[in-house]
Design a protein around this motif. Structure first.
Motif, PDB file in Angstrom:
ATOM      1  N   ARG A  79       0.833  -1.195   0.000  1.00 32.64           N
ATOM      2  CA  ARG A  79       0.000   0.000   0.000  1.00 32.64           C
ATOM      3  C   ARG A  79       0.881   1.265   0.000  1.00 32.64           C
ATOM      4  O   ARG A  79       0.632   2.207  -0.750  1.00 32.64           O
ATOM      5  N   GLU A 120      -7.412  -1.036  -0.985  1.00 35.71           N
ATOM      6  CA  GLU A 120      -8.696  -0.341  -0.812  1.00 35.71           C
ATOM      7  C   GLU A 120      -8.467   1.057  -0.244  1.00 35.71           C
ATOM      8  O   GLU A 120      -7.603   1.250   0.602  1.00 35.71           O
ATOM      9  N   GLY A 121      -9.248   1.997  -0.706  1.00 30.22           N
ATOM     10  CA  GLY A 121      -9.129   3.361  -0.167  1.00 30.22           C
ATOM     11  C   GLY A 121      -8.150   4.232  -0.940  1.00 30.22           C
ATOM     12  O   GLY A 121      -8.080   5.437  -0.739  1.00 30.22           O
ATOM     13  N   TYR A 139      -9.040   7.716  -2.694  1.00 33.51           N
ATOM     14  CA  TYR A 139      -9.007   9.040  -2.046  1.00 33.51           C
ATOM     15  C   TYR A 139      -7.676   9.745  -2.261  1.00 33.51           C
ATOM     16  O   TYR A 139      -7.558  10.933  -2.007  1.00 33.51           O
TER      17      TYR A 139
END
Ligand code: NDP
Length: 278
Positions: A70, A100-101, A104
């Motif tokens: 990530r 995920e995420g 943003y």
């Protein structure tokens, strides 16, 4: 309603726009981030690179292993967010669960496929500084190209994904259509679609929509890309079954799918112009 004439027209206009930008030493650029070697991603990437080359948009592909952390992904994304030479960023999806995420984190001003929820909000707000996702925009462009008046029409959208169904429904409402959003829990789907002037399917079920779903004279747009029992590419709609009943229909392949990369290019040029105050 074939996609090629729509894509060709958009491409021709963009070639002129890029020539004008290049006269001012501005070269639009797209960066693609791909995780893994999934064939669908590779095929879309090839199409996008080819379209960009034709139009004069420069490109860069960042290929990452599925094991990418990530932190590493965010580091790469943030570098592109800040790189003044990169106008548009395409994060190929779906991404592994561990990422995920990430949506943003993409700079909304470079988010040429409406990944960041800010751009989805801009669709709802009818704020034209945002970017609509490529596939729903391709559907709207096709309908406009073939002179389909959406105002006041009853439209059934089958599918409620964030990539197609939800943004498309909102974009149709913005075009003054009356929209019914259907999904896998919808009861008596046929009863809804049979009353609609336009049926747009994005469910990913090979040939599920046959003539019993369609009213006489309706317009059918097939977003689905599936493989049939013979291993051939097909849509959600049983083309031969509905053909006689429809007034217009998009084929699969050679329909909506062939317009998406030209919309991507259109969004890159839009991003480039906004970033250069043009
Ligand atoms: P998703 O799987 O994310 O979403 C499918 C949607 O269809 C869901 O909302 C699901 O409902 C609904 N659905 C599934 N089965 C039924 C059913 N039997 N009746 C009614 N609704 C149903 O898919 P995507 O939105 O990503 O893609 C949809 C299709 O479009 C796929 O075939 C995909 O390959 C294609 N596609 C084509 C593109 C193009 O450029 N032409 C680009 C992107 C996608 P629920 O929410 O309840 O699960």
């Amino acid at each position: 309603m074939k996609g090629k004439p729509v894509a060709d027209l958009i491409t021709e206009k963009l070639i002129v726009e890029v020539e004008n930008l290049k006269r001012e030493n501005i070269i639009p650029k797209l960066a693609i981030i791909r995780v893994g070697n999934n064939e669908e991603d590779l095929s879309y990437e090839r199409g996008a690179l080819k379209r960009c080359e034709k139009i004069g948009i420069s490109t860069e592909v960042i290929e990452l292993p599925t094991s990418v952390s990530r932190e590493k992904y965010i580091q790469i994304l943030e570098k592109l967010n800040e790189d003044v030479e990169v106008n548009g960023i395409l994060c190929l999806q779906p991404l592994p669960k561990s990422l995920e995420g990430i949506k943003y984190k993409i700079n909304p001003a470079k988010d040429v496929d409406c990944f960041n929820p800010i751009n989805f909000a801009k669709i709802i707000q009818q704020d034209n500084t945002g970017f609509s996702p490529c596939t729903p925009s391709a559907v709207i462009e096709m309908l406009k190209f073939y002179n389909v008046d959406l105002k006041g029409k009853n439209v059934a959208v089958l599918g409620r994904s964030m990539i197609v169904g939800k943004p498309l429904s909102m974009m149709l409402v913005n075009e003054d259509a009356t929209v019914t959003i259907c999904h896998s829990k919808t009861e008596d789907l046929k009863n809804i679609t049979k009353k609609c002037d336009i049926v747009i399917s994005a469910i990913g079920k090979a040939k599920m929509i046959d003539s019993t779903f369609i009213k006489e004279g309706a317009i059918v747009v097939d977003v689905g890309i599936n493989v049939d029992e013979e291993g051939k590419l097909c849509g959600d709609v049983n083309f031969n079954s509905v053909l006689e009943k429809t007034s217009m229909i998009t084929p699969v392949p050679a329909g909506v799918g062939s317009v998406t990369t030209s919309i991507l290019a259109k969004n890159i040029i839009k991003a480039c112009k906004l970033q250069n105050n043009k």
